[in-house]
Write a protein that holds these residues in place. Sequence first.
Motif, PDB file in Angstrom:
ATOM      1  N   CYS A  48      -5.735 -11.948  -3.173  1.00 46.83           N
ATOM      2  CA  CYS A  48      -5.920 -12.811  -2.004  1.00 46.83           C
ATOM      3  C   CYS A  48      -7.165 -13.673  -2.179  1.00 46.83           C
ATOM      4  CB  CYS A  48      -6.026 -11.975  -0.739  1.00 46.83           C
ATOM      5  SG  CYS A  48      -4.497 -11.133  -0.245  1.00 46.83           S
TER       6      CYS A  48
ATOM      7  N   THR B 130      -4.974  -6.607   6.032  1.00 45.26           N
ATOM      8  CA  THR B 130      -5.321  -7.460   4.897  1.00 45.26           C
ATOM      9  C   THR B 130      -4.874  -8.894   5.138  1.00 45.26           C
ATOM     10  OG1 THR B 130      -5.200  -5.608   3.338  1.00 45.26           O
ATOM     11  CG2 THR B 130      -4.973  -7.820   2.419  1.00 45.26           C
TER      12      THR B 130
ATOM     13  N   ASP C  64      -6.529  -7.257  -2.626  1.00 46.06           N
ATOM     14  CA  ASP C  64      -7.712  -7.985  -2.164  1.00 46.06           C
ATOM     15  C   ASP C  64      -8.139  -9.040  -3.181  1.00 46.06           C
ATOM     16  OD1 ASP C  64      -8.869  -7.030   0.485  1.00 46.06           O
ATOM     17  OD2 ASP C  64      -8.502  -5.120  -0.506  1.00 46.06           O
TER      18      ASP C  64
ATOM     19  N   TYR D 136       0.791  -1.232   0.000  1.00 46.64           N
ATOM     20  CA  TYR D 136       0.000   0.000   0.000  1.00 46.64           C
ATOM     21  C   TYR D 136       0.823   1.281   0.000  1.00 46.64           C
ATOM     22  CZ  TYR D 136      -3.749  -3.264   1.099  1.00 46.64           C
ATOM     23  OH  TYR D 136      -4.637  -4.312   1.057  1.00 46.64           O
TER      24      TYR D 136
ATOM     25  N   TYR E  13      -7.534 -12.242   5.416  1.00 48.42           N
ATOM     26  CA  TYR E  13      -7.504 -13.406   4.544  1.00 48.42           C
ATOM     27  C   TYR E  13      -6.786 -14.606   5.176  1.00 48.42           C
ATOM     28  CZ  TYR E  13      -9.377 -10.371   0.943  1.00 48.42           C
ATOM     29  OH  TYR E  13     -10.184  -9.522   0.228  1.00 48.42           O
TER      30      TYR E  13
END
Length: 220
Positions: free
Chosen positions: A135, A162, A132, A120, A166
Amino acid sequence: MIVAPDTGRSARPGWVRVDCHVHTVASGDAVTTLDQLAERVAAHRIDVVCLTEHNHLDGTAERLSRAVGARVVLGEEIRTGSGELIGLFLNERVPYVLSAREVVRRVRAQGGVVCAPHPYDPLRSGVGAELDGMCEAGMIDAVEVFNAKVADQEHNRAASRTALAYGLPGTVGSDAHDPAGIGAAYVEMPDFDGPDSFLDALRAAERYGEHRPHARRYAR
């Protein structure tokens, strides 16, 4: 939780201290020689170094381990069409500017592990908003949850969120491009003997790191 690095002691018995993201002169934008890396690794009691040169695979893990004086996991930081990904436990170079999906396929065809570095940070070429989806598609094995060169810690915290969302293990790396950056970040984790046990051990890891603003990014 990230704790400040502690070079006054070694990892506990049965555990190893691992820097999951390190560069040398072989990357083209770093200045650290193997001799300098060996000196810093010894000084900071690092047991395992993941050498992640930019779009380059330099030598073998065995030869580099002898040169560095610590176990080397051979890796590559690979530029994809979606941003940079790291492949670990490689024995063949993965070409750059392929699609992220093709890079993942080639890393895993070697039995390797796919990590999303500094996803990020807008100052670095991470996969960002695509993480996202990657993942969810099962393309990512681990997320770099602390990078010592990321100045805004909210970007590291977002990566950590994140990974948690996940159920993925988190890596920690100095992303050092010069000798002074080595030792800025690492994990202490149970010892491992391959990609699968590496990922399992990361789940029990203790994370250490600090921002090193002087470990700047060198122009390629």
